[in-house]
Write a protein that holds these residues in place. Structure first.
Motif, short mmCIF file in Angstrom:
data_model
loop_
_atom_site.label_atom_id
_atom_site.label_comp_id
_atom_site.label_asym_id
_atom_site.label_seq_id
_atom_site.Cartn_x
_atom_site.Cartn_y
_atom_site.Cartn_z
N LEU A 107 0.83 -1.21 0.00
CA LEU A 107 0.00 0.00 0.00
C LEU A 107 0.86 1.26 0.00
CD1 LEU A 107 -2.87 -1.02 2.46
CD2 LEU A 107 -2.87 -1.08 -0.05
N GLU A 108 2.00 1.20 0.69
CA GLU A 108 2.93 2.34 0.68
C GLU A 108 3.48 2.57 -0.72
OE1 GLU A 108 5.68 1.03 3.71
OE2 GLU A 108 4.61 2.12 5.30
N ILE A 109 3.83 1.48 -1.41
CA ILE A 109 4.35 1.59 -2.78
C ILE A 109 3.30 2.19 -3.70
CG2 ILE A 109 5.06 0.22 -4.79
CD1 ILE A 109 6.43 -1.71 -2.73
N VAL A 110 2.07 1.73 -3.59
CA VAL A 110 0.99 2.23 -4.45
C VAL A 110 0.73 3.70 -4.17
CG1 VAL A 110 -1.48 2.05 -4.96
CG2 VAL A 110 -0.10 -0.02 -4.76
N SER A 111 0.65 4.07 -2.91
CA SER A 111 0.36 5.48 -2.59
C SER A 111 1.50 6.40 -3.04
CB SER A 111 0.04 5.66 -1.10
OG SER A 111 1.10 5.24 -0.29
N ARG A 112 2.74 5.94 -2.92
CA ARG A 112 3.87 6.73 -3.44
C ARG A 112 3.77 6.87 -4.96
NH1 ARG A 112 7.23 4.06 0.27
NH2 ARG A 112 7.90 2.60 -1.34
N GLY A 113 3.43 5.78 -5.62
CA GLY A 113 3.27 5.81 -7.08
C GLY A 113 2.17 6.74 -7.54
N GLU A 124 -2.24 1.64 7.70
CA GLU A 124 -2.41 0.50 8.61
C GLU A 124 -3.87 0.14 8.78
OE1 GLU A 124 -0.24 1.73 12.09
OE2 GLU A 124 1.67 1.04 11.26
N LEU A 125 -4.74 1.17 8.89
CA LEU A 125 -6.18 0.90 9.00
C LEU A 125 -6.72 0.22 7.74
CD1 LEU A 125 -7.63 4.08 10.74
CD2 LEU A 125 -7.75 1.72 11.56
N ILE A 126 -6.25 0.67 6.60
CA ILE A 126 -6.67 0.04 5.35
C ILE A 126 -6.20 -1.41 5.32
CG2 ILE A 126 -6.36 0.05 2.84
CD1 ILE A 126 -6.15 3.15 3.07
N ALA A 127 -4.95 -1.64 5.68
CA ALA A 127 -4.39 -3.00 5.70
C ALA A 127 -5.15 -3.89 6.67
CB ALA A 127 -2.90 -2.96 6.04
N SER A 139 -7.92 -2.41 -3.38
CA SER A 139 -9.24 -1.92 -3.75
C SER A 139 -9.71 -0.85 -2.77
CB SER A 139 -10.23 -3.08 -3.80
OG SER A 139 -11.52 -2.62 -4.07
N LEU A 140 -9.52 -1.11 -1.49
CA LEU A 140 -9.91 -0.16 -0.45
C LEU A 140 -9.10 1.12 -0.57
CD1 LEU A 140 -11.77 0.31 1.92
CD2 LEU A 140 -10.16 -0.88 3.38
N LEU A 141 -7.80 0.99 -0.84
CA LEU A 141 -6.96 2.17 -1.05
C LEU A 141 -7.47 2.96 -2.26
CD1 LEU A 141 -4.51 3.94 -0.35
CD2 LEU A 141 -3.13 2.41 -1.77
N GLY A 142 -7.84 2.26 -3.30
CA GLY A 142 -8.40 2.93 -4.48
C GLY A 142 -9.65 3.72 -4.15
N GLN A 143 -10.51 3.16 -3.30
CA GLN A 143 -11.71 3.87 -2.88
C GLN A 143 -11.35 5.11 -2.09
OE1 GLN A 143 -14.44 1.20 -0.88
NE2 GLN A 143 -14.00 -0.42 -2.35
N ALA A 148 -10.27 11.15 -2.04
CA ALA A 148 -9.18 11.94 -1.47
C ALA A 148 -9.44 13.44 -1.55
CB ALA A 148 -7.86 11.60 -2.16
N GLY A 149 -10.16 13.88 -2.55
CA GLY A 149 -10.46 15.30 -2.67
C GLY A 149 -11.30 15.81 -1.52
N THR A 150 -12.12 14.95 -0.94
CA THR A 150 -12.98 15.37 0.17
C THR A 150 -12.41 14.96 1.51
OG1 THR A 150 -14.27 13.32 0.02
CG2 THR A 150 -15.04 15.20 -1.28
N LEU A 151 -11.31 14.22 1.48
CA LEU A 151 -10.69 13.77 2.72
C LEU A 151 -9.45 14.58 3.02
CD1 LEU A 151 -10.78 9.89 2.27
CD2 LEU A 151 -12.28 11.26 3.69
N GLY A 152 -9.03 14.50 4.25
CA GLY A 152 -7.73 15.02 4.64
C GLY A 152 -7.65 16.53 4.69
#
Length: 167
Positions: A107-113, A124-127, A139-143, A148-152
């Motif tokens: 998940l770290e690799i995907v989010s960096r990419g 960690e929560l996603i994992a 899939s959950l990370l993709g969701q 992401a535009g409305t989060l954070g």
């Protein structure tokens, strides 16, 4: 029909549905035909532990002397129900659920990419919610990334955002 798409080089059979000797005989007849596009013809027999004893013995004859172009993949969740002579003629690969650090690393690799800033605690929560499945974690990370535009705040997705998203 058990051999849907005879012209295909990948044939999947569900042994939970096609459990009988006649079904295996039909498979054995199809094995004689060379692959149409690939070097090999691959037969996947899912839930193979559900084959009847007669069907398992018929399959065994094929496994003992398979044509050079045939590859069999026998999938089961209950290996203890397979007859030992079939197991002895196969390479065995046991799959398991992945551990949290393995999923987290991916998940770290995907989010960096994706050039996304996301807290490690959020990943960690996603994992943790992936149930040991890398596909489900991605899939959950993709969701999460979709929302992401409305989060954070400040451009970084936080663990609190994931908690709110997951409920």
């Amino acid at each position: 029909e058990i051999m849907e798409g005879r012209d295909l080089d990948l044939i999947e059979n569900d042994a939970a549905t096609y459990t009988g000797v006649d079904d295996i005989r039909e498979l054995r007849e199809g094995i004689r035909f060379s692959p149409s596009k690939s070097k090999y013809k691959v037969y996947i027999i899912d839930e193979c532990h559900q084959l009847s004893k007669g069907a398992a013995n018929a399959l065994l004859k094929t496994l003992e002397e398979p044509p050079s172009h045939a590859i069999f993949i026998l999938a089961t969740t209950e290996i203890h129900k397979m007859i030992p002579t079939i197991i002895s003629r196969c390479q065995r690969f046991d799959f398991r659920k992945l551990l949290l650090p393995e999923i987290l690393k991916r998940l770290e690799i995907v989010s960096r990419g994706e050039n996304v800033k996301i807290e490690k605690a959020a990943l960690e929560l996603i994992a943790l919610n992936s149930g040991g499945s890398l596909r489900d974690g991605e899939s959950l990370l993709g969701q999460v990334l979709t929302f992401a535009g409305t989060l954070g705040k400040e451009g970084e997705i936080k663990a609190e955002d994931i908690k709110n998203l997951l409920g």
